[in-house]
Scaffold this motif. Structure first.
Motif, PDB file in Angstrom:
ATOM      1  N   GLY A  12      48.653  14.617 -27.370  1.00  0.00           N
ATOM      2  CA  GLY A  12      49.957  14.327 -27.958  1.00  0.00           C
ATOM      3  C   GLY A  12      50.054  14.652 -29.427  1.00  0.00           C
ATOM      4  N   GLY A  13      48.967  15.050 -30.053  1.00  0.00           N
ATOM      5  CA  GLY A  13      48.965  15.351 -31.483  1.00  0.00           C
ATOM      6  C   GLY A  13      49.187  16.822 -31.749  1.00  0.00           C
ATOM      7  N   PRO A  14      49.087  17.200 -33.008  1.00  0.00           N
ATOM      8  CA  PRO A  14      48.873  16.325 -34.177  1.00  0.00           C
ATOM      9  C   PRO A  14      50.164  15.620 -34.599  1.00  0.00           C
ATOM     10  CG  PRO A  14      48.988  18.618 -34.869  1.00  0.00           C
ATOM     11  CD  PRO A  14      49.050  18.637 -33.372  1.00  0.00           C
ATOM     12  N   ASP A  15      50.024  14.378 -35.047  1.00  0.00           N
ATOM     13  CA  ASP A  15      51.154  13.561 -35.516  1.00  0.00           C
ATOM     14  C   ASP A  15      52.244  13.422 -34.452  1.00  0.00           C
ATOM     15  OD1 ASP A  15      49.899  13.307 -38.001  1.00  0.00           O
ATOM     16  OD2 ASP A  15      50.811  15.165 -38.738  1.00  0.00           O
ATOM     17  N   ASN A  16      51.835  13.218 -33.204  1.00  0.00           N
ATOM     18  CA  ASN A  16      52.771  13.016 -32.091  1.00  0.00           C
ATOM     19  C   ASN A  16      53.732  14.193 -31.906  1.00  0.00           C
ATOM     20  OD1 ASN A  16      51.753  10.474 -31.434  1.00  0.00           O
ATOM     21  ND2 ASN A  16      53.115   9.442 -32.882  1.00  0.00           N
ATOM     22  N   SER A  17      53.318  15.371 -32.347  1.00  0.00           N
ATOM     23  CA  SER A  17      54.209  16.532 -32.257  1.00  0.00           C
ATOM     24  C   SER A  17      54.261  17.129 -30.860  1.00  0.00           C
ATOM     25  CB  SER A  17      53.766  17.608 -33.250  1.00  0.00           C
ATOM     26  OG  SER A  17      52.440  18.037 -32.969  1.00  0.00           O
ATOM     27  N   THR A  18      53.303  16.812 -30.014  1.00  0.00           N
ATOM     28  CA  THR A  18      53.291  17.367 -28.650  1.00  0.00           C
ATOM     29  C   THR A  18      53.283  16.258 -27.607  1.00  0.00           C
ATOM     30  OG1 THR A  18      50.867  17.542 -28.704  1.00  0.00           O
ATOM     31  CG2 THR A  18      52.113  19.482 -29.387  1.00  0.00           C
ATOM     32  N   VAL A  19      53.943  15.166 -27.908  1.00  0.00           N
ATOM     33  CA  VAL A  19      54.070  14.076 -26.941  1.00  0.00           C
ATOM     34  C   VAL A  19      55.152  14.426 -25.939  1.00  0.00           C
ATOM     35  CG1 VAL A  19      54.708  11.663 -26.609  1.00  0.00           C
ATOM     36  CG2 VAL A  19      53.247  12.309 -28.521  1.00  0.00           C
ATOM     37  N   THR A  20      54.790  14.531 -24.676  1.00  0.00           N
ATOM     38  CA  THR A  20      55.756  14.800 -23.617  1.00  0.00           C
ATOM     39  C   THR A  20      56.272  13.480 -23.042  1.00  0.00           C
ATOM     40  OG1 THR A  20      54.037  14.877 -21.915  1.00  0.00           O
ATOM     41  CG2 THR A  20      54.568  16.943 -23.045  1.00  0.00           C
ATOM     42  N   LEU A  21      57.229  13.576 -22.141  1.00  0.00           N
ATOM     43  CA  LEU A  21      57.774  12.373 -21.520  1.00  0.00           C
ATOM     44  C   LEU A  21      56.698  11.583 -20.797  1.00  0.00           C
ATOM     45  CD1 LEU A  21      61.166  13.652 -20.060  1.00  0.00           C
ATOM     46  CD2 LEU A  21      60.859  11.976 -21.890  1.00  0.00           C
ATOM     47  N   VAL A  22      55.832  12.285 -20.064  1.00  0.00           N
ATOM     48  CA  VAL A  22      54.818  11.577 -19.279  1.00  0.00           C
ATOM     49  C   VAL A  22      53.774  10.964 -20.200  1.00  0.00           C
ATOM     50  CG1 VAL A  22      53.118  11.813 -17.440  1.00  0.00           C
ATOM     51  CG2 VAL A  22      55.230  13.123 -17.349  1.00  0.00           C
ATOM     52  N   ILE A  23      53.420  11.626 -21.286  1.00  0.00           N
ATOM     53  CA  ILE A  23      52.482  11.027 -22.244  1.00  0.00           C
ATOM     54  C   ILE A  23      53.108   9.786 -22.877  1.00  0.00           C
ATOM     55  CG2 ILE A  23      51.333  11.382 -24.462  1.00  0.00           C
ATOM     56  CD1 ILE A  23      50.757  14.218 -23.681  1.00  0.00           C
ATOM     57  N   ALA A  24      54.411   9.850 -23.183  1.00  0.00           N
ATOM     58  CA  ALA A  24      55.087   8.670 -23.729  1.00  0.00           C
ATOM     59  C   ALA A  24      55.074   7.521 -22.728  1.00  0.00           C
ATOM     60  CB  ALA A  24      56.523   9.028 -24.109  1.00  0.00           C
ATOM     61  N   LEU A  25      55.288   7.823 -21.445  1.00  0.00           N
ATOM     62  CA  LEU A  25      55.224   6.785 -20.418  1.00  0.00           C
ATOM     63  C   LEU A  25      53.813   6.229 -20.299  1.00  0.00           C
ATOM     64  CD1 LEU A  25      57.414   8.450 -17.632  1.00  0.00           C
ATOM     65  CD2 LEU A  25      58.091   6.707 -19.281  1.00  0.00           C
ATOM     66  N   TYR A  26      52.827   7.091 -20.377  1.00  0.00           N
ATOM     67  CA  TYR A  26      51.432   6.656 -20.302  1.00  0.00           C
ATOM     68  C   TYR A  26      51.103   5.710 -21.457  1.00  0.00           C
ATOM     69  CZ  TYR A  26      46.361   6.928 -20.783  1.00  0.00           C
ATOM     70  OH  TYR A  26      45.030   6.611 -20.944  1.00  0.00           O
ATOM     71  N   ARG A  27      51.523   6.068 -22.651  1.00  0.00           N
ATOM     72  CA  ARG A  27      51.243   5.204 -23.799  1.00  0.00           C
ATOM     73  C   ARG A  27      51.962   3.859 -23.676  1.00  0.00           C
ATOM     74  NH1 ARG A  27      51.503   9.090 -29.182  1.00  0.00           N
ATOM     75  NH2 ARG A  27      49.736  10.457 -28.642  1.00  0.00           N
ATOM     76  N   LYS A  28      53.195   3.906 -23.198  1.00  0.00           N
ATOM     77  CA  LYS A  28      53.944   2.659 -23.049  1.00  0.00           C
ATOM     78  C   LYS A  28      53.274   1.740 -22.033  1.00  0.00           C
ATOM     79  CE  LYS A  28      57.358   1.882 -24.699  1.00  0.00           C
ATOM     80  NZ  LYS A  28      57.727   1.130 -25.922  1.00  0.00           N
ATOM     81  N   ALA A  29      52.722   2.314 -20.966  1.00  0.00           N
ATOM     82  CA  ALA A  29      52.140   1.495 -19.900  1.00  0.00           C
ATOM     83  C   ALA A  29      50.726   1.053 -20.220  1.00  0.00           C
ATOM     84  CB  ALA A  29      52.166   2.274 -18.584  1.00  0.00           C
ATOM     85  N   PHE A  30      49.873   1.973 -20.688  1.00  0.00           N
ATOM     86  CA  PHE A  30      48.444   1.688 -20.760  1.00  0.00           C
ATOM     87  C   PHE A  30      47.884   1.607 -22.178  1.00  0.00           C
ATOM     88  CE2 PHE A  30      49.153   3.936 -16.701  1.00  0.00           C
ATOM     89  CZ  PHE A  30      48.822   2.894 -15.855  1.00  0.00           C
ATOM     90  N   VAL A  31      48.731   1.814 -23.175  1.00  0.00           N
ATOM     91  CA  VAL A  31      48.329   1.577 -24.564  1.00  0.00           C
ATOM     92  C   VAL A  31      49.034   0.342 -25.098  1.00  0.00           C
ATOM     93  CG1 VAL A  31      48.281   2.509 -26.908  1.00  0.00           C
ATOM     94  CG2 VAL A  31      47.830   4.016 -24.969  1.00  0.00           C
ATOM     95  N   GLN A  32      50.358   0.258 -24.830  1.00  0.00           N
ATOM     96  CA  GLN A  32      51.116  -0.916 -25.251  1.00  0.00           C
ATOM     97  C   GLN A  32      51.188  -1.982 -24.158  1.00  0.00           C
ATOM     98  OE1 GLN A  32      54.967   0.354 -26.730  1.00  0.00           O
ATOM     99  NE2 GLN A  32      54.077   2.085 -27.852  1.00  0.00           N
ATOM    100  N   TYR A  33      50.687  -1.682 -22.970  1.00  0.00           N
ATOM    101  CA  TYR A  33      50.644  -2.620 -21.843  1.00  0.00           C
ATOM    102  C   TYR A  33      52.023  -3.150 -21.460  1.00  0.00           C
ATOM    103  CZ  TYR A  33      45.745  -2.559 -23.213  1.00  0.00           C
ATOM    104  OH  TYR A  33      44.490  -2.156 -23.543  1.00  0.00           O
TER     105      TYR A  33
END
Length: 311
Positions: A257-278
């Motif tokens: 998803g880097g550098p600096d969140n410049s390549t964050v896709t929709l699915v990566i954003a969903l992954y972070r919301k679910a398994f990083v932010q719980y």
């Protein structure tokens, strides 16, 4: 004058028995059909219908990774305004447009190149298609090694021209185009095969008629090849757009998803919301939105294919 006698009426009992036998036979066929379809229906229900139902239920609940869920009745959809999700949606849109246009042009060019049987055509077809047999995660790992190793083949090639070493995925623009290069290498042969199948289904008589009418190569391409290739093009476009919207492996392996969140896709954003932010509830709600978009996209595709088949 000879008068033909009308045939005697059928025995009512025989007719009823015949109808009863036919009904019993049809009922037996239905039971047999249901019996054969039951295993597939069970698998679809377990691996698709139940998870889909759970997804919708999670989207309406505050659902932590650990703990007890509680209903919040749609509050999770406020995550649509999350800055990371908005940024991911914008990046995914740009990536989808660029990837679809570039892949379509390259795949069509390759299909036209190997359409006619010539010496070595089979070798070229195999060589172009081989990358499609490699998993996207494995392909991403291969390219990660090429991009990150100072002594990799790419940097050594550039060194012969006095260039490099290049930080392929260290900048936002570099990460985008480097990932696009991976996707082109991985999927162009697969889409080429789809278009090649459509090209070979076009009758030779159509091209002969175009030549008789005096059409040149470009006029034949735009007036004959492209219209008759529309179903294959539509299938390729829907696969490309769907795959780009759901892009995850290539970006997660190459850039995370880097550098600096410049390549964050929709699915990566969903992954972070679910398994990083719980926050599984919000992740489920955002997944429902993405699923609805893909559903509308597929319905439009099916409508286009039906329209083409009725012409």
């Amino acid at each position: 004058m000879v008068t033909l006698a009308a045939p005697p009426d059928a025995n009512p009992r025989t007719t009823r028995r015949s109808r009863a036998g036919t009904s019993a036979h049809l009922a037996e066929q239905r039971r047999t059909g249901l019996l054969f379809a039951a295993p597939t229906a069970l698998v679809v229900g377990v691996v698709f219908v139940l998870p889909l139902g759970l997804l919708f239920w999670m989207s309406l609940n505050d659902w932590p990774l650990i703990g007890v869920s509680k209903p919040n009745w749609g509050a999770n959809f406020a995550g649509l305004s999350d800055p990371l999700f908005v940024k991911a949606a914008g990046f995914t849109l740009v990536y989808t447009i660029v990837t679809t246009v570039v892949l379509s042009a390259i795949a069509l060019g390759l299909a036209l190149l190997i359409q006619q049987a010539r010496p070595g055509t089979a070798l070229y077809r195999t060589a172009f298609f081989i990358p499609a047999a490699i998993g996207i995660s494995s392909s991403a790992l291969i390219f990660y090694g090429l991009y990150t190793q100072p002594t990799s083949g790419l940097n050594e090639l550039l060194a012969t021209f006095g260039i490099g070493p290049v930080a392929w995925i260290a900048t936002p623009a570099g990460a985008f185009w480097s990932t696009l290069l991976l996707v082109i290498w991985r999927f162009s042969g697969f889409f080429m095969l789809i278009l090649l199948t459509g090209l070979q289904a076009i009758p030779d008589e159509v091209y002969e008629a175009a030549r008789v009418d005096g059409a040149g190569p470009m006029r034949t391409f735009w007036s004959v090849t492209v219209p008759l290739l529309r179903p294959s093009l539509a299938l390729m476009l829907i696969l490309s757009v769907t795959g780009s919207v759901l892009a995850f492996d290539q970006f997660y392996v190459l850039t995370s998803g880097g550098p600096d969140n410049s390549t964050v896709t929709l699915v990566i954003a969903l992954y972070r919301k679910a398994f990083v932010q719980y926050d599984l509830g919000t992740a489920a709600a955002l997944s429902v939105v993405v699923l609805a978009f893909l559903l509308v996209l597929n319905l439009a595709q099916f409508a286009l294919l039906r329209r083409d088949n009725t012409k």
